[in-house]
Design a protein around this motif. Structure first.
Motif, short mmCIF file in Angstrom:
data_model
loop_
_atom_site.label_atom_id
_atom_site.label_comp_id
_atom_site.label_asym_id
_atom_site.label_seq_id
_atom_site.Cartn_x
_atom_site.Cartn_y
_atom_site.Cartn_z
N LEU A 43 0.82 -1.21 0.00
CA LEU A 43 0.00 0.00 0.00
C LEU A 43 0.85 1.26 0.00
O LEU A 43 0.54 2.24 -0.69
CB LEU A 43 -0.95 0.00 1.20
CG LEU A 43 -2.04 -1.06 1.16
CD1 LEU A 43 -2.80 -1.08 2.49
CD2 LEU A 43 -2.98 -0.84 -0.01
N THR A 46 2.14 1.84 -3.54
CA THR A 46 1.19 2.11 -4.62
C THR A 46 0.32 3.34 -4.40
O THR A 46 -0.35 3.77 -5.34
CB THR A 46 0.26 0.90 -4.83
OG1 THR A 46 -0.43 0.63 -3.62
CG2 THR A 46 1.06 -0.32 -5.27
N GLN A 47 0.31 3.89 -3.22
CA GLN A 47 -0.53 5.06 -2.94
C GLN A 47 0.27 6.34 -3.11
O GLN A 47 1.47 6.37 -2.83
CB GLN A 47 -1.09 4.98 -1.51
CG GLN A 47 -1.98 3.78 -1.29
CD GLN A 47 -3.18 3.77 -2.23
OE1 GLN A 47 -3.88 4.75 -2.36
NE2 GLN A 47 -3.40 2.64 -2.87
#
Length: 58
Positions: A43, A46-47
């Protein structure tokens, strides 16, 4: 039981124990992040980055 465990020996061992205990009720979700250590690592990669210093406009 959805398992988002670490992609390491400890995570695989925990998944194995859960499957022995609960059988087909256990689903391994770590395939969603195969190139990452764990779900949080995935996360974070990818954020979009969020600044901790918001600029105040007066």
């Amino acid at each position: 039981i959805l398992c988002y465990l670490d992609n390491d020996d400890a995570g695989r061992n925990a998944l194995s124990r859960l499957r022995r205990e609960f059988g087909d009720k256990v689903a391994d979700k770590s395939a969603l992040y195969p190139d990452h250590k764990d779900l949080n690592d995935y996360l974070m990669a990818t954020q979009p980055k969020i600044s901790n210093n918001p600029k105040l406009r007066l």
